[in-house]
Design an enzyme around this catalytic site. Structure first.
Site, mmCIF file in Angstrom:
data_model
loop_
_atom_site.group_PDB
_atom_site.id
_atom_site.type_symbol
_atom_site.label_atom_id
_atom_site.label_comp_id
_atom_site.label_asym_id
_atom_site.label_seq_id
_atom_site.Cartn_x
_atom_site.Cartn_y
_atom_site.Cartn_z
ATOM 1 N N ASP A 42 13.235 -46.026 -20.023
ATOM 2 C CA ASP A 42 11.867 -46.308 -19.605
ATOM 3 C C ASP A 42 11.029 -46.900 -20.736
ATOM 4 O O ASP A 42 11.468 -46.982 -21.890
ATOM 5 C CB ASP A 42 11.206 -45.021 -19.103
ATOM 6 C CG ASP A 42 11.638 -44.658 -17.695
ATOM 7 O OD1 ASP A 42 12.164 -45.522 -16.991
ATOM 8 O OD2 ASP A 42 11.438 -43.480 -17.308
ATOM 9 N N LYS A 64 8.142 -49.363 -16.824
ATOM 10 C CA LYS A 64 7.029 -49.628 -15.922
ATOM 11 C C LYS A 64 5.725 -49.458 -16.673
ATOM 12 O O LYS A 64 5.542 -48.503 -17.419
ATOM 13 C CB LYS A 64 7.042 -48.649 -14.741
ATOM 14 C CG LYS A 64 8.305 -48.656 -13.911
ATOM 15 C CD LYS A 64 8.273 -47.515 -12.919
ATOM 16 C CE LYS A 64 9.591 -47.390 -12.169
ATOM 17 N NZ LYS A 64 9.612 -46.192 -11.305
ATOM 18 N N GLY A 96 9.285 -37.812 -21.565
ATOM 19 C CA GLY A 96 8.912 -36.450 -21.216
ATOM 20 C C GLY A 96 10.056 -35.694 -20.583
ATOM 21 O O GLY A 96 11.164 -35.631 -21.121
ATOM 22 N N THR A 125 7.790 -31.855 -22.364
ATOM 23 C CA THR A 125 6.771 -32.628 -21.656
ATOM 24 C C THR A 125 5.546 -32.896 -22.523
ATOM 25 O O THR A 125 5.133 -32.049 -23.325
ATOM 26 C CB THR A 125 6.332 -31.915 -20.374
ATOM 27 O OG1 THR A 125 5.237 -32.622 -19.799
ATOM 28 C CG2 THR A 125 5.896 -30.491 -20.642
ATOM 29 N N MET A 178 -1.141 -39.507 -16.673
ATOM 30 C CA MET A 178 -1.290 -40.836 -16.070
ATOM 31 C C MET A 178 -2.645 -40.993 -15.384
ATOM 32 O O MET A 178 -2.753 -41.553 -14.290
ATOM 33 C CB MET A 178 -0.159 -41.100 -15.060
ATOM 34 C CG MET A 178 1.223 -41.019 -15.674
ATOM 35 S SD MET A 178 2.549 -41.195 -14.459
ATOM 36 C CE MET A 178 2.410 -39.630 -13.580
#
Length: 508
Positions: A42, A64, A96, A125, A178
């Site tokens: 990612d 992303k 995470g 996390t 987010m």
């Protein structure tokens, strides 16, 4: 219903990479990563974790960003299945933890439907680690006894679906992941639900990296403060009384190299200990080898010298690599180390001396200043005219060493070549230099400087702060117009001391 596990197919590991700091990557994750055939990763994977992927392993980037997806999630799911059906060991490396808003469950669904074996390796996390690195304990007996982790991400124009009234009643710490773009809505929603406007709140940006930043305010003023000071991603929002402890409990930026990002350019096999020392001082380290050593094979001059070791009065080593390769040659030729019984050994510095001591040998001579010129001077003084000297070292070595031994019989034999390494992710590093995100570059040889220049050809080097291990290395960096600093001694500990000193002198 899931199919029976397929025979003769590969396997997929969903691995949590943590928030960014490679020290927070799990031991199990590292074990799996080192055995992968392909890594599907990612956008938010830290450079330190990516550097753990061994050379030669295929990499597939599927990152992303807001409004920009390399691959839709459905295609990522399919990719994992297809790679496994090819018989590959696939590591799906996710920022995470894979199951905390990481869509790991969706990926497992398709693996299960296709009978693909899988394993999940949990990760640290950011909801816990990032506040910890910013001095915020997510629970504290004097303030709260629960935490609540919420996604602030909305699907398109849909409402975020957050039950603000329920959250306002929890009296626990609220952590929104987010949620930067939704910050105004989050603040308004909590205030409308009755949460006091003076409740401490914070936006924590780029957590666990050298350039982490926080904005601590109140629920009523956080949105305004973020607009005034500016925000960066990735970031998390924390709401709760514990945010008021950030200044008192901050620790990361108080370390000697806290807030410093360093690029280390030395060869991979020699970098591990240096990386650990830098990280122990708080630095974020990007290890990018600019050179590697290639051992010379079937070398007639070396073969002859090794067969007649008894003729030498001195054996001289100018690097740890030279020591390793010399003893590899002895071993392969089945030559007994006792052939060195009457040979005195000279080493250029403490690092080379440690490599010798690991083999039960100790240098008879080490110069006060660790470079070729002073090694030559010390050896010329300790030895006698006409004595035989063997120097197994790099093909391109400091000529001053041999020049100082004019009265002795010297066999200066190249045992390895130094070649430039291609730099993976070169465009990313260029952008970081242009944005001033890499604070210092550490050079341990002039070859590393030349490798850096080759890798980043065309870049303006005048803004590079180069911390150099010795005068030769500094001279090579000076030629490129870098801002140079040199260690007091040509050793790693002295190089790191120089970095700390330079950094502290530049602090306001």
């Amino acid at each position: 219903m899931a199919e029976t596990k397929r025979q003769n197919c590969g396997k997929v590991w969903l691995v949590g990479a943590g928030p960014s700091d490679p020290g927070l990557f799990t031991l199990r994750g590292k074990q799996v990563l080192e055995k992968a055939d392909v890594v599907v990763y990612d956008a938010l994977i830290g450079e330190g974790v990516l550097s753990m992927i061994p050379a030669g392993i295929e990499r597939r980037y599927v990152g992303k960003h807001s409004g920009c997806h390399t691959l839709p999630q459905e295609e990522i799911n399919r990719l994992l299945v297809d790679l496994a059906l090819e018989g590959k060991r696939v590591v799906r490396l996710k920022g995470g933890d894979p199951f905390l808003f990481g869509r790991g469950g969706e990926e497992i669904e398709l693996l299960t439907e296709n009978g693909i074996p899988f394993e999940v390796v949990p990760g640290v996390t950011s909801a816990i680690a990032v506040p910890a690195y910013q001095g915020i304990p997510v629970t504290h007996r004097d303030f709260c006894s629960s935490i609540h982790i919420i996604t602030g991400h909305k699907r398109g124009d849909a409402e975020n679906g957050i039950d603000f009234e329920a959250l306002a009643k929890t009296e626990g710490t609220l952590i929104f992941l987010m949620g930067v773009s939704a910050l105004p809505d989050i603040c308004r929603g909590l205030l409308a639900a009755g949460m006091p406007s003076d409740t401490p709140a914070a936006l924590l940006m780029r957590g666990t990296t050298a350039h982490q930043r926080r904005i601590v305010a109140t629920l009523g003023t956080l949105d305004e403060e973020v607009r005034r000071q500016g925000s960066e991603t990735p970031a998390i929002i924390v709401v709760g009384e514990v945010c008021g402890l950030a200044e008192e409990f901050s620790w990361f930026e108080d370390m000697p190299l806290g807030g410093v990002k360093v690029m280390l350019t030395r060869p991979e096999e020699a970098a591990r200990e240096t990386v650990e020392k830098l990280r122990d001082l708080g630095a974020e380290v990007t290890a990018v080898p600019m050179i590697r050593t290639v051992r010379r094979k079937n070398h007639e001059a070396l073969k002859k010298a090794l067969a007649n070791l008894e003729q030498y009065q001195w054996l001289v080593f100018t690097s740890p690599t030279g020591v390793r390769i010399f003893f590899e040659e002895l071993s392969e030729r089945k030559l007994d180390v006792r052939k060195l019984g009457n040979v005195r050994i000279a080493a250029i510095g403490t690092g080379t001396g440690r490599e010798l001591s690991a083999r039960g040998l100790y240098a008879d001579l080490t110069p006060d200043i660790y470079d070729g010129e002073h090694l030559g001077e010390a050896l010329a003084e300790a030895g006698a005219p006409g004595e035989c000297v063997l120097i197994p070292r790099a093909a391109v070595g400091n000529p001053e060493l041999v020049e100082k031994l004019a009265g002795m019989n010297v066999d200066d034999i190249p045992t390895y070549d130094t070649v430039f390494e291609p730099v993976e992710g070169e465009e990313t590093y260029r952008a970081e230099f242009e944005n001033g995100e890499i604070d210092y570059v550490l050079f341990t040889s002039s070859s590393c400087v030349r490798g850096f220049a080759a890798a980043f050809a065309g870049m303006d080097f005048s803004g590079i702060r180069a911390v150099c291990i010795g005068k030769q290395t500094m001279a090579a960096a000076d030629e490129l117009g870098m801002q140079t600093y040199v260690a007091d001694e040509a050793g790693i500990d002295s190089l790191i001391d120089c970095l700390v000193r330079v950094h502290q002198s530049r602090m306001p």
